[in-house]
Scaffold this motif. Structure first.
Motif, short mmCIF file in Angstrom:
data_model
loop_
_atom_site.label_atom_id
_atom_site.label_comp_id
_atom_site.label_asym_id
_atom_site.label_seq_id
_atom_site.Cartn_x
_atom_site.Cartn_y
_atom_site.Cartn_z
N ASP A 11 79.35 54.87 23.44
CA ASP A 11 78.23 55.10 22.99
C ASP A 11 76.94 53.81 23.78
O ASP A 11 75.82 54.26 24.24
CB ASP A 11 78.22 54.05 21.50
N THR A 12 77.29 53.08 25.08
CA THR A 12 77.04 52.39 26.11
C THR A 12 76.49 53.21 26.50
O THR A 12 74.98 53.49 27.13
CB THR A 12 77.88 51.37 26.49
N SER A 13 76.77 54.58 27.10
CA SER A 13 76.50 55.14 27.99
C SER A 13 75.39 56.43 28.00
O SER A 13 74.58 56.87 28.37
CB SER A 13 77.82 56.21 29.02
N SER A 19 65.54 55.25 29.23
CA SER A 19 64.90 53.98 29.68
C SER A 19 64.64 53.65 28.15
O SER A 19 63.59 54.57 27.76
CB SER A 19 64.85 54.65 31.03
N PRO A 20 63.97 52.78 28.60
CA PRO A 20 63.18 51.97 27.52
C PRO A 20 61.95 52.10 27.88
O PRO A 20 61.38 52.39 26.39
CB PRO A 20 63.60 50.55 27.88
N LYS A 22 60.53 54.85 28.13
CA LYS A 22 60.69 56.16 27.92
C LYS A 22 60.75 56.57 26.21
O LYS A 22 60.12 57.19 25.63
CB LYS A 22 61.85 56.77 27.75
N LEU A 23 61.41 55.49 25.87
CA LEU A 23 61.79 55.35 24.54
C LEU A 23 60.30 54.60 23.95
O LEU A 23 59.95 54.98 22.92
CB LEU A 23 62.90 54.35 23.94
N ALA A 24 60.13 53.43 24.17
CA ALA A 24 58.74 53.15 24.12
C ALA A 24 57.52 54.04 23.96
O ALA A 24 56.61 54.28 23.11
CB ALA A 24 58.13 51.99 25.17
N ARG A 25 57.40 54.90 24.82
CA ARG A 25 56.14 55.83 24.62
C ARG A 25 56.45 56.79 23.50
O ARG A 25 55.69 57.08 23.36
CB ARG A 25 56.76 56.76 26.43
#
Ligand SMILES: [Zn+2]
Length: 73
Positions: A11-13, A19-20, A22-25
């Motif tokens: 899960d962690t990997s 990347s944070p 990319k997620l925000a975008r």
């Protein structure tokens, strides 16, 4: 218990692969798309297509065919 440890590790990997930034975008794009949809629904009305009779979003009196039938011509 060993199995649980393996699961949390994978899960962690998976989270690290995103990347944070990319997620925000991606969230911003989804937000903009949702806003666009609301605007589109505000300026359009539900009509029945003259060709197939299916409901679609009409942009005005000139717009009487659903996008499927319009692209067919
Ligand atoms: Zn149609």
């Amino acid at each position: 218990m060993e199995q649980e440890d393996t699961m949390s590790e994978s899960d962690t990997s998976q989270i690290q692969a995103f990347s944070p930034g990319k997620l925000a975008r991606r969230e911003k794009i989804a937000e903009a798309r949702e806003r666009h949809r609301i605007e589109y629904e505000a300026i359009t009305t539900v009509r029945n297509c003259l060709a197939c009779g299916e409901e679609f979003r009409s942009e005005g009196a000139h717009h009487r065919l659903c996008s499927r039938c319009r692209s067919r011509r």
